[in-house]
Design a protein around this motif. Structure first.
Motif, PDB file in Angstrom:
ATOM      1  N   ASN A 417       0.831  -1.210   0.000  1.00 49.20           N
ATOM      2  CA  ASN A 417       0.000   0.000   0.000  1.00 49.20           C
ATOM      3  C   ASN A 417       0.860   1.252   0.000  1.00 49.20           C
ATOM      4  O   ASN A 417       0.577   2.208  -0.722  1.00 49.20           O
ATOM      5  CB  ASN A 417      -0.912   0.030   1.232  1.00 49.20           C
ATOM      6  CG  ASN A 417      -2.121  -0.877   1.042  1.00 49.20           C
ATOM      7  OD1 ASN A 417      -2.362  -1.348  -0.073  1.00 49.20           O
ATOM      8  ND2 ASN A 417      -2.853  -1.142   2.110  1.00 49.20           N
ATOM      9  N   ASP A 445       4.911   6.014   5.240  1.00 53.22           N
ATOM     10  CA  ASP A 445       5.179   6.564   3.905  1.00 53.22           C
ATOM     11  C   ASP A 445       4.881   8.049   3.902  1.00 53.22           C
ATOM     12  O   ASP A 445       4.343   8.593   4.865  1.00 53.22           O
ATOM     13  CB  ASP A 445       4.350   5.814   2.841  1.00 53.22           C
ATOM     14  CG  ASP A 445       2.867   6.058   2.985  1.00 53.22           C
ATOM     15  OD1 ASP A 445       2.448   7.223   2.919  1.00 53.22           O
ATOM     16  OD2 ASP A 445       2.112   5.063   3.201  1.00 53.22           O
ATOM     17  N   ILE A 450      -4.471   9.653   4.232  1.00 56.85           N
ATOM     18  CA  ILE A 450      -5.909   9.315   4.317  1.00 56.85           C
ATOM     19  C   ILE A 450      -6.539  10.311   5.278  1.00 56.85           C
ATOM     20  O   ILE A 450      -6.011  10.521   6.375  1.00 56.85           O
ATOM     21  CB  ILE A 450      -6.107   7.889   4.884  1.00 56.85           C
ATOM     22  CG1 ILE A 450      -5.322   6.870   4.051  1.00 56.85           C
ATOM     23  CG2 ILE A 450      -7.574   7.510   4.956  1.00 56.85           C
ATOM     24  CD1 ILE A 450      -5.201   5.517   4.722  1.00 56.85           C
ATOM     25  N   VAL A 458     -11.127   2.110   6.527  1.00 59.75           N
ATOM     26  CA  VAL A 458     -10.206   1.429   5.598  1.00 59.75           C
ATOM     27  C   VAL A 458      -9.922  -0.013   6.017  1.00 59.75           C
ATOM     28  O   VAL A 458      -9.502  -0.829   5.197  1.00 59.75           O
ATOM     29  CB  VAL A 458      -8.865   2.186   5.401  1.00 59.75           C
ATOM     30  CG1 VAL A 458      -9.065   3.450   4.601  1.00 59.75           C
ATOM     31  CG2 VAL A 458      -8.198   2.466   6.731  1.00 59.75           C
ATOM     32  N   TYR A 463     -13.516  -2.021   1.493  1.00 63.29           N
ATOM     33  CA  TYR A 463     -13.575  -0.562   1.542  1.00 63.29           C
ATOM     34  C   TYR A 463     -12.373   0.064   0.856  1.00 63.29           C
ATOM     35  O   TYR A 463     -11.234  -0.285   1.114  1.00 63.29           O
ATOM     36  CB  TYR A 463     -13.641  -0.071   2.997  1.00 63.29           C
ATOM     37  CG  TYR A 463     -13.985   1.405   3.089  1.00 63.29           C
ATOM     38  CD1 TYR A 463     -15.302   1.825   3.070  1.00 63.29           C
ATOM     39  CD2 TYR A 463     -12.979   2.372   3.145  1.00 63.29           C
ATOM     40  CE1 TYR A 463     -15.622   3.174   3.116  1.00 63.29           C
ATOM     41  CE2 TYR A 463     -13.296   3.722   3.189  1.00 63.29           C
ATOM     42  CZ  TYR A 463     -14.621   4.113   3.178  1.00 63.29           C
ATOM     43  OH  TYR A 463     -14.942   5.444   3.222  1.00 63.29           O
ATOM     44  N   ARG A 464     -12.638   1.045  -0.006  1.00 68.12           N
ATOM     45  CA  ARG A 464     -11.564   1.769  -0.684  1.00 68.12           C
ATOM     46  C   ARG A 464     -11.921   3.255  -0.663  1.00 68.12           C
ATOM     47  O   ARG A 464     -13.080   3.616  -0.824  1.00 68.12           O
ATOM     48  CB  ARG A 464     -11.431   1.311  -2.147  1.00 68.12           C
ATOM     49  CG  ARG A 464     -11.337  -0.201  -2.313  1.00 68.12           C
ATOM     50  CD  ARG A 464     -10.855  -0.573  -3.706  1.00 68.12           C
ATOM     51  NE  ARG A 464      -9.440  -0.334  -3.854  1.00 68.12           N
ATOM     52  CZ  ARG A 464      -8.903   0.262  -4.916  1.00 68.12           C
ATOM     53  NH1 ARG A 464      -9.677   0.680  -5.889  1.00 68.12           N
ATOM     54  NH2 ARG A 464      -7.611   0.466  -4.991  1.00 68.12           N
ATOM     55  N   ASN A 469      -8.042   9.890  -3.023  1.00 72.13           N
ATOM     56  CA  ASN A 469      -6.646   9.541  -3.321  1.00 72.13           C
ATOM     57  C   ASN A 469      -6.548   8.695  -4.580  1.00 72.13           C
ATOM     58  O   ASN A 469      -7.492   8.601  -5.365  1.00 72.13           O
ATOM     59  CB  ASN A 469      -5.950   8.889  -2.116  1.00 72.13           C
ATOM     60  CG  ASN A 469      -6.499   7.521  -1.792  1.00 72.13           C
ATOM     61  OD1 ASN A 469      -7.218   6.953  -2.589  1.00 72.13           O
ATOM     62  ND2 ASN A 469      -6.148   7.005  -0.627  1.00 72.13           N
ATOM     63  N   THR A 477      -8.270  -4.499  -4.311  1.00 74.07           N
ATOM     64  CA  THR A 477      -9.454  -5.293  -3.966  1.00 74.07           C
ATOM     65  C   THR A 477     -10.170  -4.744  -2.746  1.00 74.07           C
ATOM     66  O   THR A 477     -11.306  -5.106  -2.463  1.00 74.07           O
ATOM     67  CB  THR A 477      -9.028  -6.738  -3.638  1.00 74.07           C
ATOM     68  OG1 THR A 477      -8.025  -6.663  -2.621  1.00 74.07           O
ATOM     69  CG2 THR A 477      -8.474  -7.443  -4.848  1.00 74.07           C
ATOM     70  N   LEU A 479      -9.139  -5.475   0.143  1.00 70.57           N
ATOM     71  CA  LEU A 479      -9.049  -6.571   1.119  1.00 70.57           C
ATOM     72  C   LEU A 479      -7.781  -6.507   1.969  1.00 70.57           C
ATOM     73  O   LEU A 479      -7.727  -7.073   3.055  1.00 70.57           O
ATOM     74  CB  LEU A 479      -9.077  -7.924   0.395  1.00 70.57           C
ATOM     75  CG  LEU A 479     -10.388  -8.285  -0.285  1.00 70.57           C
ATOM     76  CD1 LEU A 479     -10.249  -9.644  -0.966  1.00 70.57           C
ATOM     77  CD2 LEU A 479     -11.515  -8.322   0.726  1.00 70.57           C
ATOM     78  N   LEU A 481      -6.089  -4.318   3.941  1.00 67.83           N
ATOM     79  CA  LEU A 481      -6.119  -3.899   5.344  1.00 67.83           C
ATOM     80  C   LEU A 481      -7.068  -4.760   6.180  1.00 67.83           C
ATOM     81  O   LEU A 481      -6.849  -4.931   7.374  1.00 67.83           O
ATOM     82  CB  LEU A 481      -6.489  -2.414   5.446  1.00 67.83           C
ATOM     83  CG  LEU A 481      -5.416  -1.449   4.921  1.00 67.83           C
ATOM     84  CD1 LEU A 481      -5.877  -0.002   5.045  1.00 67.83           C
ATOM     85  CD2 LEU A 481      -4.102  -1.645   5.676  1.00 67.83           C
TER      86      LEU A 481
HETATM   87  P1  ADP Z   1      -6.688  -1.785  -1.700  1.00 68.79           P
HETATM   88  O1  ADP Z   1      -6.675  -3.087  -2.432  1.00 68.79           O
HETATM   89  O2  ADP Z   1      -7.661  -0.805  -2.237  1.00 68.79           O
HETATM   90  O3  ADP Z   1      -5.319  -1.209  -1.523  1.00 68.79           O
HETATM   91  P2  ADP Z   1      -6.644  -2.027   1.175  1.00 68.79           P
HETATM   92  O4  ADP Z   1      -7.590  -2.719   2.124  1.00 68.79           O
HETATM   93  O5  ADP Z   1      -5.241  -2.425   1.246  1.00 68.79           O
HETATM   94  O6  ADP Z   1      -7.265  -2.163  -0.247  1.00 68.79           O
HETATM   95  O7  ADP Z   1      -6.752  -0.485   1.481  1.00 68.79           O
HETATM   96  C1  ADP Z   1      -8.008   0.113   1.619  1.00 68.79           C
HETATM   97  C2  ADP Z   1      -7.933   1.565   1.199  1.00 68.79           C
HETATM   98  O8  ADP Z   1      -7.152   2.300   2.148  1.00 68.79           O
HETATM   99  C3  ADP Z   1      -7.245   1.799  -0.098  1.00 68.79           C
HETATM  100  O9  ADP Z   1      -8.153   1.696  -1.177  1.00 68.79           O
HETATM  101  C4  ADP Z   1      -6.678   3.193   0.026  1.00 68.79           C
HETATM  102  O10 ADP Z   1      -7.679   4.114  -0.319  1.00 68.79           O
HETATM  103  C5  ADP Z   1      -6.415   3.321   1.503  1.00 68.79           C
HETATM  104  N1  ADP Z   1      -5.005   3.123   1.861  1.00 68.79           N
HETATM  105  C6  ADP Z   1      -4.424   1.994   2.346  1.00 68.79           C
HETATM  106  N2  ADP Z   1      -3.115   2.203   2.609  1.00 68.79           N
HETATM  107  C7  ADP Z   1      -2.836   3.478   2.258  1.00 68.79           C
HETATM  108  C8  ADP Z   1      -1.649   4.290   2.277  1.00 68.79           C
HETATM  109  N3  ADP Z   1      -0.463   3.823   2.690  1.00 68.79           N
HETATM  110  N4  ADP Z   1      -1.753   5.573   1.842  1.00 68.79           N
HETATM  111  C9  ADP Z   1      -2.932   6.067   1.419  1.00 68.79           C
HETATM  112  N5  ADP Z   1      -4.090   5.354   1.380  1.00 68.79           N
HETATM  113  C10 ADP Z   1      -4.047   4.070   1.774  1.00 68.79           C
END
Ligand code: ADP
Length: 518
Positions: A417, A445, A450, A458, A463-464, A469, A477, A479, A481
């Motif tokens: 991510n 990072d 967010i 998240v 959830y996305r 962003n 996906t 999935l 987090l």
């Molecule tokens: P995805 O497959 O969309 O990355 P995640 O469950 O990993 O699904 O993350 C969910 C959402 O959280 C992401 O769609 C993104 O919007 C946000 N997100 C996760 N990690 C970060 C990050 N390091 N910086 C910014 N946004 C993030």
């Protein structure tokens, strides 16, 4: 989706809330009529109490008149023995006089309290001549009426017509002391009418002196609900009120109660509508999230598949002969296959975890070495994507009872991510440490970040953050987090997120040092 939800909300308001709110408002308007009705019923109840007291006092007078008349008619009570007894039994009677119509009056009995004489009655008869004529005409029609003359504010003369055995008519006068008369004859009746609920007071209308009351300790400032006259003694007023509150207080209380009830009904209604709206909203969101998930996954699968088949076809045709080109093509095919495998694994992992089928293999590991291994395998990607990373391992980090692969999975998801959502500042910091009974590993990072409102969400599956962003452009996906969150939960740990939009994000995974798998 917003407009659909708005439409649902408006429909709910029109179908459920408005009709019920109108009924409530209509009922509220009707409360005024109800108040008047209650008030009228109450007033007529009070009036019936007044007339009951009046007829009772009339009965007392009738009883006296009958005894007087029977002494005239049958008992030849020339010495007035019977009437003497009547006076003894009723100390409020201080004198009895009688006179043949147009004749002189004759004293029958008189107590020491009385100072009246024949002359007084002569005058009275002249004064009341008209009234006496009226009483006679009533009497001739078989109705005995009583009239009262107020001597002063303490004494009254009750007079009426009676006849003897020969049919001769007489005017009869009973001198009565007001207060003892009311006390002896009416107070117990007043108590029985008033019971515990009402206050009945007899008051002199001229002096406003309280003569008799059902209340021993009467509040002088009491605001009575109804006032009537005592027919037998017109200078005496009968006043009645409810004991605890006046009727207007009572009705006001009822109206307030009614209003509170209506307000509560409206509140419950609003809360109900809100819950209905929220659950419909959740359902719609879920459906939308699921369809987005399917679209994303399909896209994620289709892109590497297209690349793989394109490069395999090219190689099969044997058109590319240069070894370095062939090698490059094989590398692309391998990378895309890995990507595909990675994604399928992620979905399978998640589904296993969802069904509670993922078994963790716990053993003692230290987070530094797990992180080090992950970074080594990820190094190729860092270089490939132009990222710099910095690992800051804590010294003397205690070991944890954990599943090495699962912790590595969680870490890879976080690093993935961090890379995906850092389009400009390609720098990542990874650090380990301890805090209370936990060891932690964090991935920091300096990318997209967010905003606060999405922090909790998240970690929800699918959830996305699509509006603020890169998630719109970067496929995923939703999935990753959710998997991270499930893994730390399986270790009785926790995951925290510190992030601001456009300033980067820090995800920290905490693992308890005292955790022992069973
Ligand atoms: P995805 O497959 O969309 O990355 P995640 O469950 O990993 O699904 O993350 C969910 C959402 O959280 C992401 O769609 C993104 O919007 C946000 N997100 C996760 N990690 C970060 C990050 N390091 N910086 C910014 N946004 C993030």
């Amino acid at each position: 989706m917003k407009s659909t939800l708005h439409r649902i909300l408006v429909a709910l308001i029109i179908i459920v809330f408005l009709p019920l709110a109108s009924i409530t408002f209509y009922e509220y308007l009707k409360l005024d009529d109800q108040e008047k009705l209650i008030s009228d019923v109450y007033k007529s109840q009070l009036e019936s109490m007044v007339s009951s007291l009046n007829s009772y006092s009339q009965d007392v007078a009738n009883n006296w008149a009958q005894r007087f008349e029977s002494s005239l008619k049958y008992e030849k009570d020339t010495n007035g023995v019977v009437l003497k007894r009547l006076m003894d039994e009723n100390p409020s009677i201080t004198a009895i006089f009688m006179a043949p119509l147009n004749g002189r009056s004759q004293k029958i009995h008189q107590s020491q309290n009385s100072s009246l004489n024949d002359d007084f009655f002569e005058n009275l008869m002249q004064l009341q001549a008209k009234n006496l004529t009226q009483l006679v005409s009533y009497f001739k029609n078989n109705y005995r009426k009583f009239l009262t003359y107020a001597v002063d504010d303490k004494t009254s003369i009750i007079y009426f017509i009676a006849e003897d055995a020969g049919g001769d008519m007489f005017a009869c006068f009973f001198e009565v002391e007001n207060y003892p008369f009311l006390e002896d004859n009416l107070s117990s009746k007043m108590q029985s009418i008033a019971q515990e609920d009402f206050v009945i007071t007899l008051m002199d209308s001229v002096t406003t002196e309280v003569l008799v009351s059902t209340e021993k300790q009467l509040d002088k400032s009491l605001d009575y609900d109804l006032e009537g006259a005592l027919w037998l003694m017109p200078q005496v007023k009968i006043k009645i009120s409810l004991k605890s509150e006046t009727i207007s207080d009572l009705v006001k209380g009822r109206v307030t109660e009614g209003l509170i009830l209506f307000a509560m009904i409206l509140l419950v209604l609003l809360v109900g509508i809100w819950f209905l709206y929220a659950s419909i909203k959740r359902e719609i969101q879920l459906t939308q999230i699921k369809s987005e998930f399917i679209a994303n996954v399909s896209h994620e699968i289709r892109t590497p598949l297209a690349l793989i088949s394109m490069y395999i076809e090219t190689l099969e045709m044997g058109r590319v002969t240069a070894t370095d080109k062939v090698h490059e093509y094989y590398q692309i095919i391998s990378k895309e296959t890995q990507r595909l495998t990675g994604m399928v694994n992620k979905i399978l992992n998640f589904s296993k975890m969802e069904n509670g089928k993922r078994q963790f293999k716990f053993a003692l590991y230290d987070l530094n070495s797990i992180t080090q291994k992950v970074l080594e395998t990820y190094d190729f990607h860092f270089v490939n994507k132009g990222f710099e990373h910095h690992f800051l391992p804590a010294e003397n980090l205690p070991q944890n009872h954990c599943d090495q692969d699962a912790v590595a999975d969680a870490l890879i998801n976080l690093i993935d991510n961090a890379v995906k959502y850092s389009p400009d500042k390609k720098y990542i910091e990874i650090r380990t440490g301890t805090e209370k009974n936990f060891t932690y590993v964090e991935v920091k990072d300096f990318g997209q970040g967010i905003s606060k409102k999405h922090h909790k969400l998240v970690f929800d599956k699918f959830y996305r953050v699509t509006n603020e962003n890169l998630a719109n452009k970067v496929k995923g996906t939703g999935l990753g987090l959710a998997i991270v969150s499930e893994i730390v939960k399986g270790h009785k740990g926790k995951v925290t997120l510190t992030s601001k939009l456009n300033e980067g994000s820090t995800f920290r995974l905490y693992f308890p040092t005292d955790f022992k798998s069973s």
